[in-house]
Design an enzyme around this catalytic site. Sequence first.
Site, PDB file in Angstrom:
ATOM      1  N   THR A 159       0.861  -1.192   0.000  1.00 39.27           N
ATOM      2  CA  THR A 159       0.000   0.000   0.000  1.00 39.27           C
ATOM      3  C   THR A 159       0.895   1.239   0.000  1.00 39.27           C
ATOM      4  O   THR A 159       1.915   1.271   0.697  1.00 39.27           O
ATOM      5  CB  THR A 159      -0.914   0.008   1.252  1.00 39.27           C
ATOM      6  OG1 THR A 159      -1.654  -1.188   1.258  1.00 39.27           O
ATOM      7  CG2 THR A 159      -1.862   1.201   1.243  1.00 39.27           C
ATOM      8  N   GLU A 364      -3.700  -7.059   6.335  1.00 34.90           N
ATOM      9  CA  GLU A 364      -3.143  -6.970   7.702  1.00 34.90           C
ATOM     10  C   GLU A 364      -3.509  -8.220   8.518  1.00 34.90           C
ATOM     11  O   GLU A 364      -3.779  -8.145   9.718  1.00 34.90           O
ATOM     12  CB  GLU A 364      -3.512  -5.648   8.368  1.00 34.90           C
ATOM     13  CG  GLU A 364      -2.925  -4.498   7.549  1.00 34.90           C
ATOM     14  CD  GLU A 364      -2.624  -3.216   8.290  1.00 34.90           C
ATOM     15  OE1 GLU A 364      -2.664  -3.213   9.520  1.00 34.90           O
ATOM     16  OE2 GLU A 364      -2.344  -2.221   7.598  1.00 34.90           O
TER      17      GLU A 364
HETATM   18  N1  COS Z   1       4.769  -9.082  19.058  1.00 34.05           N
HETATM   19  C1  COS Z   1       6.131  -9.211  19.125  1.00 34.05           C
HETATM   20  N2  COS Z   1       6.786 -10.345  18.843  1.00 34.05           N
HETATM   21  C2  COS Z   1       6.050 -11.410  18.494  1.00 34.05           C
HETATM   22  C3  COS Z   1       4.636 -11.351  18.401  1.00 34.05           C
HETATM   23  C4  COS Z   1       4.004 -10.135  18.703  1.00 34.05           C
HETATM   24  N3  COS Z   1       2.684 -10.008  18.632  1.00 34.05           N
HETATM   25  N4  COS Z   1       4.171 -12.567  18.051  1.00 34.05           N
HETATM   26  C5  COS Z   1       5.244 -13.360  17.916  1.00 34.05           C
HETATM   27  N5  COS Z   1       6.372 -12.649  18.178  1.00 34.05           N
HETATM   28  C6  COS Z   1       7.754 -13.160  18.166  1.00 34.05           C
HETATM   29  C7  COS Z   1       7.736 -14.466  18.922  1.00 34.05           C
HETATM   30  O1  COS Z   1       8.015 -14.222  20.288  1.00 34.05           O
HETATM   31  C8  COS Z   1       8.800 -15.287  18.247  1.00 34.05           C
HETATM   32  O2  COS Z   1      10.066 -15.033  18.807  1.00 34.05           O
HETATM   33  P1  COS Z   1      10.697 -16.122  19.848  1.00 34.05           P
HETATM   34  O3  COS Z   1      10.866 -17.377  19.034  1.00 34.05           O
HETATM   35  O4  COS Z   1      11.978 -15.466  20.254  1.00 34.05           O
HETATM   36  O5  COS Z   1       9.718 -16.275  20.941  1.00 34.05           O
HETATM   37  C9  COS Z   1       8.812 -14.763  16.814  1.00 34.05           C
HETATM   38  O6  COS Z   1       8.135 -13.493  16.826  1.00 34.05           O
HETATM   39  C10 COS Z   1       8.101 -15.719  15.882  1.00 34.05           C
HETATM   40  O7  COS Z   1       6.780 -15.879  16.376  1.00 34.05           O
HETATM   41  P2  COS Z   1       5.846 -17.062  15.898  1.00 34.05           P
HETATM   42  O8  COS Z   1       6.590 -18.348  16.077  1.00 34.05           O
HETATM   43  O9  COS Z   1       4.533 -16.902  16.557  1.00 34.05           O
HETATM   44  O10 COS Z   1       5.739 -16.805  14.330  1.00 34.05           O
HETATM   45  P3  COS Z   1       4.892 -17.505  13.265  1.00 34.05           P
HETATM   46  O11 COS Z   1       5.667 -17.621  12.018  1.00 34.05           O
HETATM   47  O12 COS Z   1       4.289 -18.762  13.779  1.00 34.05           O
HETATM   48  O13 COS Z   1       3.728 -16.388  13.055  1.00 34.05           O
HETATM   49  C11 COS Z   1       1.560 -15.630  12.389  1.00 34.05           C
HETATM   50  C12 COS Z   1       2.503 -16.768  12.714  1.00 34.05           C
HETATM   51  C13 COS Z   1       0.460 -16.231  11.551  1.00 34.05           C
HETATM   52  C14 COS Z   1       1.004 -15.049  13.674  1.00 34.05           C
HETATM   53  C15 COS Z   1       2.267 -14.484  11.619  1.00 34.05           C
HETATM   54  O14 COS Z   1       3.034 -15.000  10.556  1.00 34.05           O
HETATM   55  C16 COS Z   1       1.273 -13.500  11.058  1.00 34.05           C
HETATM   56  O15 COS Z   1       0.754 -12.632  11.769  1.00 34.05           O
HETATM   57  N6  COS Z   1       0.995 -13.587   9.727  1.00 34.05           N
HETATM   58  C17 COS Z   1       0.164 -12.657   9.039  1.00 34.05           C
HETATM   59  C18 COS Z   1       0.989 -11.574   8.480  1.00 34.05           C
HETATM   60  C19 COS Z   1       0.151 -10.409   8.072  1.00 34.05           C
HETATM   61  O16 COS Z   1      -0.691  -9.923   8.806  1.00 34.05           O
HETATM   62  N7  COS Z   1       0.425  -9.925   6.881  1.00 34.05           N
HETATM   63  C20 COS Z   1      -0.207  -8.783   6.370  1.00 34.05           C
HETATM   64  C21 COS Z   1       0.865  -7.780   6.154  1.00 34.05           C
HETATM   65  S1  COS Z   1       0.317  -6.166   5.936  1.00 34.05           S
HETATM   66  S2  COS Z   1      -0.980  -6.212   4.497  1.00 34.05           S
END
Ligand code: COS
Length: 385
Positions: A159, A364
């Site tokens: 965007t 998002e």
């Molecule tokens: N805030 C800060 N750090 C975070 C967090 C949060 N809300 N959530 C997870 N983390 C950290 C975790 O702590 C982890 O670190 P540690 O291993 O040191 O603990 C790391 O980030 C990875 O987290 P996680 O294992 O949960 O990652 P995943 O790959 O499983 O994430 C989801 C899965 C689906 C939650 C994530 O990929 C996601 O939100 N995807 C959608 C992306 C999105 O919204 N895209 C649109 C973009 S803008 S149009």
Amino acid sequence: MTTSSFDDQYEQVRDLVRSFCKKKVRPGAAERDRSEDFPAEVLEEMGQLGLFGIFVPEELGGAGMDLATYLMIVEEVACADASIAVTISVTNSVCCWPILHFGSEEQKERYLRPLASGQVLGGFMLTEPEAGSDAASLKTRYRDAGDAYVLDGNKAWITNAGVAKTFVCMATKDPSLGAHGISAFILDADREGVIVNRPEQKMGLRSSRTAMVALDGVRVPKSALLGKEGQGFSIALATLDHSRLGIAAQALGIARAAMEEALRYARDRRQFGRPLFDHEAIAFRLAEMDTDIAAARALLNEAAQAASRPGRHSRESARAKLFASEMCNRVVASAIQIHGGYGYSKEYAIERLYRDARVTTVYEGTSEVQKIVISRTLKELAQSL
Ligand code: COS
């Protein structure tokens, strides 16, 4: 500031934004939807009102307002034109916010002032052609080239691409490191090697710009690193926890606009000898729409309160975004149904609202991603029982 002077300020801002939107935003929305013209002039005026640096402190040239005021502004603007709302919310939420929270004093001074003035729009580069919901699988690489980092890869669905000058961009040192290999950079769009593709042809939000961006050997100075090396994914997810509230507010604004269209139509349209409103089937549908909107607002307020306290608020944000975006799609669909055949015509605003609403359950983080976030916290809760 006392509570009442705070409330007074909130109401003054709401009245100002509402009246601006009524005069300057809503009138051109349908035409911009048709032409896909980017509303540069309207945005410039909004910049002068301080709508691009809503949380940026006054000493850095921003409006220094709180989250509740930001969400109210996004809702008001979305009620008038959801395309403009996303342009504002992206600059504030996914560009200014991470710079404000993770940036050095030098980065804040250099980037937030022009963003807050509205002279420069912002954006966020996380998504890639092969990394959507699974954001940690991104492949855009960075390498350390001594006095600079060099970025290579492709970013999708960006965007404000082509109109923004400042981006927060995620790249990995090595994809095999997963989330921990990712770092965040502040990227100036005018750097050599930043190539913006032609704008996407979208179903809705047609006067907002979205495009794919190629990063071809883009050199950024070492000072462009946002936060620490390897902290990029955490910065991205913390930013999304925050920005999803803006999308929930946008969904509320679109739903409110759909409700207004439905109420007007139900009042004026007569069938079987009386206004639609006097048919119970329609009146009950309107009552459900009203309740749905109020429920989304309550969840959003709860999430905004959680976000204003220290600690993570992933579950509250995900709930608010999930419910508000699904609610928005239900409400616009009901409003179309109330309009009957006219709702299917471009002559009526509800047709645009139906298209604009659709992406709120997708971008998002899809509704499915919000359910992943919520259910993970529930699993932790279950283990603690
Ligand atoms: N805030 C800060 N750090 C975070 C967090 C949060 N809300 N959530 C997870 N983390 C950290 C975790 O702590 C982890 O670190 P540690 O291993 O040191 O603990 C790391 O980030 C990875 O987290 P996680 O294992 O949960 O990652 P995943 O790959 O499983 O994430 C989801 C899965 C689906 C939650 C994530 O990929 C996601 O939100 N995807 C959608 C992306 C999105 O919204 N895209 C649109 C973009 S803008 S149009």
